[in-house]
Design an enzyme around this catalytic site. Structure first.
Site, mmCIF file in Angstrom:
data_model
loop_
_atom_site.group_PDB
_atom_site.id
_atom_site.type_symbol
_atom_site.label_atom_id
_atom_site.label_comp_id
_atom_site.label_asym_id
_atom_site.label_seq_id
_atom_site.Cartn_x
_atom_site.Cartn_y
_atom_site.Cartn_z
ATOM 1 N N TYR A 148 0.988 -0.971 -0.026
ATOM 2 C CA TYR A 148 -0.108 0.143 -0.052
ATOM 3 C C TYR A 148 0.871 1.219 -0.043
ATOM 4 O O TYR A 148 0.825 2.229 -0.730
ATOM 5 C CB TYR A 148 -1.022 -0.277 1.383
ATOM 6 N N LYS A 152 1.449 4.028 -3.085
ATOM 7 C CA LYS A 152 1.186 5.664 -2.586
ATOM 8 C C LYS A 152 2.447 6.429 -2.971
ATOM 9 O O LYS A 152 2.214 7.489 -3.185
ATOM 10 C CB LYS A 152 0.425 5.786 -1.172
#
Length: 271
Positions: A148, A152
């Site tokens: 994740y 990002k």
């Protein structure tokens, strides 16, 4: 002046909160989501202000078509919020190729496709805002959420480049590094890896550390986004959340200390 927002991931969590805040301010919103049924109540409440747009951001052709429909709906786009995101939760060794690719398709490539699609319109109209929703955790990886953070972090980097490329056209981009909010990301928005027993001890420690606290409600972040969208000279990066700001500052200080500790080795190379 009434502004036009284009928000992805608008059916729940932060996207929904941002859409409601914009509508309450008298703005118009194109609310994009894979499933727009949760937006039915907003559509009834704001029949002239909200356009629900079914959209899968992983489909590049659909994104470009969707942006064209959004522009046609209200004639322009003023604020684009790349908010759509999912969570892949688990250790790197546990994650399958299919899971990893699907994760990056949403969190990284989906935002890239939207950015590519809106830039010609913003340039043609002489300006606009792009808000790239990332996370306060992009400064480094952490067990179970490394992929994740990776997606990002990549979006952070490419957005820095886009900001410099597009500023000549009056387009202002802000990387919005969100703290932890009760968005449903860790429930409905999460894909879990199949646990490997070799990591069970670490997994148990992490789950205990995180606890059951879901975080503040998403609508508590909306006033920050509304103020940010109205700034004539917005920041390139903004951490949203007091606790998250403190955590990032502490992490940065610790990183600098670690670099200094090994400065002697770094300086042995001339580059």
């Amino acid at each position: 002046m009434t502004r036009v927002w284009f928000i992805t991931g608008a059916s729940r969590g932060l996207g929904r909160a941002f859409a409601e805040a914009a509508l309450q301010a008298g703005d118009r919103v194109v609310a994009a989501a894979r499933n727009v049924e949760p937006l039915a109540d907003l559509a009834r409440k704001y029949p002239d202000g909200l356009v629900p747009l079914p959209l899968d951001v992983t489909d590049r052709a659909a994104v470009f078509e969707g942006v064209e429909r959004a522009v046609a709906a209200f004639g322009r786009l003023d604020i684009v919020v790349n908010n759509a995101g999912v969570m892949l939760l688990g250790m790197l060794e546990e994650a399958t190729e299919e899971q990893i690719r699907a994760h990056f398709d949403v969190n990284l490539f989906g935002a890239i496709w939207v950015t590519q699609a809106v830039l010609p319109h913003l340039r043609a109209q002489g300006g606009g805002r792009i808000l790239q929703v990332t996370t306060m955790g992009t400064g480094g990886g952490f067990p179970m959420v490394g992929l994740y953070a990776a997606g990002k972090s990549a979006l952070d980097s490419v957005s820095e480049a886009v900001a410099m490329e597009a500023e000549q056209f009056g387009i202002k981009l802000t990387i919005v590094q969100m703290g932890g909010y009760d968005t449903g990301l860790f429930t409905t928005g999460t894909t879990m890896t199949t646990p490997d027993p070799h990591y069970q001890e670490l997994r148990d420690k992490l789950i205990k550390m995180w606890g059951d606290e879901a975080g503040p409600a998403p609508d508590t972040a909306a006033p920050v986004i509304m103020e940010l969208a109205g700034l004539p000279e917005p920041p390139r990066r903004l951490i949203v959340g007091a606790a998250s700001y403190d955590m990032v500052q502490q992490d940065l200080q610790e990183r600098v200390t670690k670099y200094h500790a090994w400065e002697h080795l770094s300086r042995k190379a001339p580059g």
